[in-house]
Write a protein that holds these residues in place. Structure first.
Motif, PDB file in Angstrom:
ATOM      1  N   SER A 195       6.108   7.783   5.423  1.00  0.00           N
ATOM      2  CA  SER A 195       5.353   8.722   4.593  1.00  0.00           C
ATOM      3  C   SER A 195       6.160   9.974   4.284  1.00  0.00           C
ATOM      4  O   SER A 195       6.155  10.469   3.157  1.00  0.00           O
ATOM      5  CB  SER A 195       4.042   9.102   5.281  1.00  0.00           C
ATOM      6  OG  SER A 195       3.232   7.967   5.442  1.00  0.00           O
ATOM      7  N   ALA A 196       6.866  10.480   5.282  1.00  0.00           N
ATOM      8  CA  ALA A 196       7.688  11.677   5.085  1.00  0.00           C
ATOM      9  C   ALA A 196       8.845  11.392   4.135  1.00  0.00           C
ATOM     10  O   ALA A 196       9.168  12.213   3.266  1.00  0.00           O
ATOM     11  CB  ALA A 196       8.214  12.175   6.431  1.00  0.00           C
ATOM     12  N   HIS A 197       9.478  10.242   4.269  1.00  0.00           N
ATOM     13  CA  HIS A 197      10.601   9.906   3.398  1.00  0.00           C
ATOM     14  C   HIS A 197      10.117   9.683   1.958  1.00  0.00           C
ATOM     15  O   HIS A 197      10.755  10.137   1.006  1.00  0.00           O
ATOM     16  CB  HIS A 197      11.344   8.676   3.925  1.00  0.00           C
ATOM     17  CG  HIS A 197      12.623   8.382   3.214  1.00  0.00           C
ATOM     18  ND1 HIS A 197      13.573   9.347   2.971  1.00  0.00           N
ATOM     19  CD2 HIS A 197      13.103   7.228   2.683  1.00  0.00           C
ATOM     20  CE1 HIS A 197      14.588   8.801   2.319  1.00  0.00           C
ATOM     21  NE2 HIS A 197      14.314   7.517   2.128  1.00  0.00           N
ATOM     22  N   PHE A 198       8.982   9.021   1.804  1.00  0.00           N
ATOM     23  CA  PHE A 198       8.397   8.825   0.482  1.00  0.00           C
ATOM     24  C   PHE A 198       8.081  10.177  -0.167  1.00  0.00           C
ATOM     25  O   PHE A 198       8.374  10.404  -1.337  1.00  0.00           O
ATOM     26  CB  PHE A 198       7.129   7.965   0.598  1.00  0.00           C
ATOM     27  CG  PHE A 198       6.482   7.658  -0.716  1.00  0.00           C
ATOM     28  CD1 PHE A 198       6.862   6.546  -1.452  1.00  0.00           C
ATOM     29  CD2 PHE A 198       5.477   8.477  -1.220  1.00  0.00           C
ATOM     30  CE1 PHE A 198       6.263   6.251  -2.666  1.00  0.00           C
ATOM     31  CE2 PHE A 198       4.869   8.194  -2.427  1.00  0.00           C
ATOM     32  CZ  PHE A 198       5.265   7.080  -3.157  1.00  0.00           C
ATOM     33  N   MET A 199       7.486  11.079   0.610  1.00  0.00           N
ATOM     34  CA  MET A 199       7.186  12.418   0.104  1.00  0.00           C
ATOM     35  C   MET A 199       8.466  13.126  -0.334  1.00  0.00           C
ATOM     36  O   MET A 199       8.505  13.751  -1.393  1.00  0.00           O
ATOM     37  CB  MET A 199       6.463  13.269   1.156  1.00  0.00           C
ATOM     38  CG  MET A 199       6.164  14.652   0.621  1.00  0.00           C
ATOM     39  SD  MET A 199       5.253  15.856   1.647  1.00  0.00           S
ATOM     40  CE  MET A 199       5.242  15.250   3.254  1.00  0.00           C
ATOM     41  N   PRO A 204      -0.768  15.880   6.040  1.00  0.00           N
ATOM     42  CA  PRO A 204      -0.593  15.034   7.214  1.00  0.00           C
ATOM     43  C   PRO A 204       0.332  13.876   6.934  1.00  0.00           C
ATOM     44  O   PRO A 204       0.179  13.170   5.936  1.00  0.00           O
ATOM     45  CB  PRO A 204      -2.019  14.548   7.509  1.00  0.00           C
ATOM     46  CG  PRO A 204      -2.736  14.661   6.210  1.00  0.00           C
ATOM     47  CD  PRO A 204      -2.091  15.792   5.466  1.00  0.00           C
ATOM     48  N   ILE A 205       1.303  13.697   7.767  1.00  0.00           N
ATOM     49  CA  ILE A 205       2.253  12.600   7.630  1.00  0.00           C
ATOM     50  C   ILE A 205       1.994  11.641   8.788  1.00  0.00           C
ATOM     51  O   ILE A 205       2.027  12.019   9.945  1.00  0.00           O
ATOM     52  CB  ILE A 205       3.712  13.115   7.700  1.00  0.00           C
ATOM     53  CG1 ILE A 205       3.972  14.100   6.570  1.00  0.00           C
ATOM     54  CG2 ILE A 205       4.695  11.975   7.637  1.00  0.00           C
ATOM     55  CD1 ILE A 205       3.819  13.551   5.187  1.00  0.00           C
ATOM     56  N   VAL A 233       0.877  -1.167   0.000  1.00  0.00           N
ATOM     57  CA  VAL A 233       0.000   0.000   0.000  1.00  0.00           C
ATOM     58  C   VAL A 233       0.918   1.221   0.000  1.00  0.00           C
ATOM     59  O   VAL A 233       1.915   1.256   0.731  1.00  0.00           O
ATOM     60  CB  VAL A 233      -0.910   0.002   1.254  1.00  0.00           C
ATOM     61  CG1 VAL A 233      -1.705   1.287   1.348  1.00  0.00           C
ATOM     62  CG2 VAL A 233      -1.825  -1.212   1.236  1.00  0.00           C
ATOM     63  N   LEU A 234       0.590   2.217  -0.802  1.00  0.00           N
ATOM     64  CA  LEU A 234       1.441   3.404  -0.861  1.00  0.00           C
ATOM     65  C   LEU A 234       1.377   4.184   0.444  1.00  0.00           C
ATOM     66  O   LEU A 234       0.321   4.276   1.076  1.00  0.00           O
ATOM     67  CB  LEU A 234       1.016   4.304  -2.021  1.00  0.00           C
ATOM     68  CG  LEU A 234       1.178   3.696  -3.404  1.00  0.00           C
ATOM     69  CD1 LEU A 234       0.789   4.713  -4.469  1.00  0.00           C
ATOM     70  CD2 LEU A 234       2.597   3.208  -3.640  1.00  0.00           C
ATOM     71  N   PRO A 235       2.502   4.764   0.860  1.00  0.00           N
ATOM     72  CA  PRO A 235       2.538   5.518   2.116  1.00  0.00           C
ATOM     73  C   PRO A 235       1.770   6.840   2.059  1.00  0.00           C
ATOM     74  O   PRO A 235       1.504   7.437   3.087  1.00  0.00           O
ATOM     75  CB  PRO A 235       4.019   5.772   2.369  1.00  0.00           C
ATOM     76  CG  PRO A 235       4.761   5.162   1.255  1.00  0.00           C
ATOM     77  CD  PRO A 235       3.815   4.598   0.271  1.00  0.00           C
ATOM     78  N   LEU A 236       1.443   7.310   0.849  1.00  0.00           N
ATOM     79  CA  LEU A 236       0.656   8.532   0.683  1.00  0.00           C
ATOM     80  C   LEU A 236      -0.500   8.238  -0.267  1.00  0.00           C
ATOM     81  O   LEU A 236      -0.333   7.497  -1.241  1.00  0.00           O
ATOM     82  CB  LEU A 236       1.501   9.669   0.101  1.00  0.00           C
ATOM     83  CG  LEU A 236       2.664  10.188   0.931  1.00  0.00           C
ATOM     84  CD1 LEU A 236       3.458  11.229   0.143  1.00  0.00           C
ATOM     85  CD2 LEU A 236       2.178  10.780   2.239  1.00  0.00           C
TER      86      LEU A 236
END
Length: 163
Positions: A117-121, A159-160, A20-23
């Motif tokens: 999520s933050a790293h993916f972003m 939101p992360i 599942v994608l983190p974002l």
């Protein structure tokens, strides 16, 4: 397509992993469009970008083929040909592709004690800035690129959450 949509980058997402994608998709699109604003690049709309999320094997194959490195990397970018696509009257010409190897990003977030999520972003923004022509080969260019990345992350109000 309404006028507001014409002033945004359209984002296509291909998830070729079992993760599942983190974002969520709308947050990914918002990151891309905030990156345009923060970079202060003037783009000719409409245009699109493809985000391809890949597994370890595809990441390895692409990095080996295009960068001659025998390991997957976190993010790769491939520029499109906007002028040629516009000449062909393609409705949404592609700026290019951002390829994110999710298993690498997951491992980096664990190793570096970062929120996934933050790293993916960050990898998404980083890859998009490469499509806009930014790089980090020289220290001054790296500083500019990092400044834009940080500005997008700070201004995002996205939101992360931990995954």
């Amino acid at each position: 397509m309404n006028q507001l949509d014409r002033q945004r980058v359209s984002v296509l997402i291909q998830n070729k992993t079992n993760h599942v994608l983190p974002l969520e998709a709308n947050i990914i699109e918002e990151c891309i469009n905030l990156s345009v604003q923060a970079s202060q690049e003037k783009l000719e709309y409409p245009l699109a970008v493809n985000i391809r999320i890949v597994d370890h094997n595809e990441g390895l194959i692409l990095n080996k083929k295009y960068r001659k490195r025998n390991q997957p990397t976190n993010v790769l970018t491939f520029e499109g040909n906007l002028d040629q696509e516009r000449n062909l009257d393609i409705e949404l010409p592609f700026l290019g592709d951002i390829v994110i190897c999710l298993p690498v990003v997951i491992q980096e977030s664990r190793d570096q004690h970062k929120n996934l999520s933050a790293h993916f972003m960050h990898m998404l923004i980083h890859g998009f800035l490469h499509l806009l022509g930014f790089d980090h080969k020289k220290k001054d260019d790296e500083t500019i690129m990092q400044s834009i990345e940080n500005k997008v992350i700070e201004q995002s109000d996205i939101p992360i959450w931990s995954k």
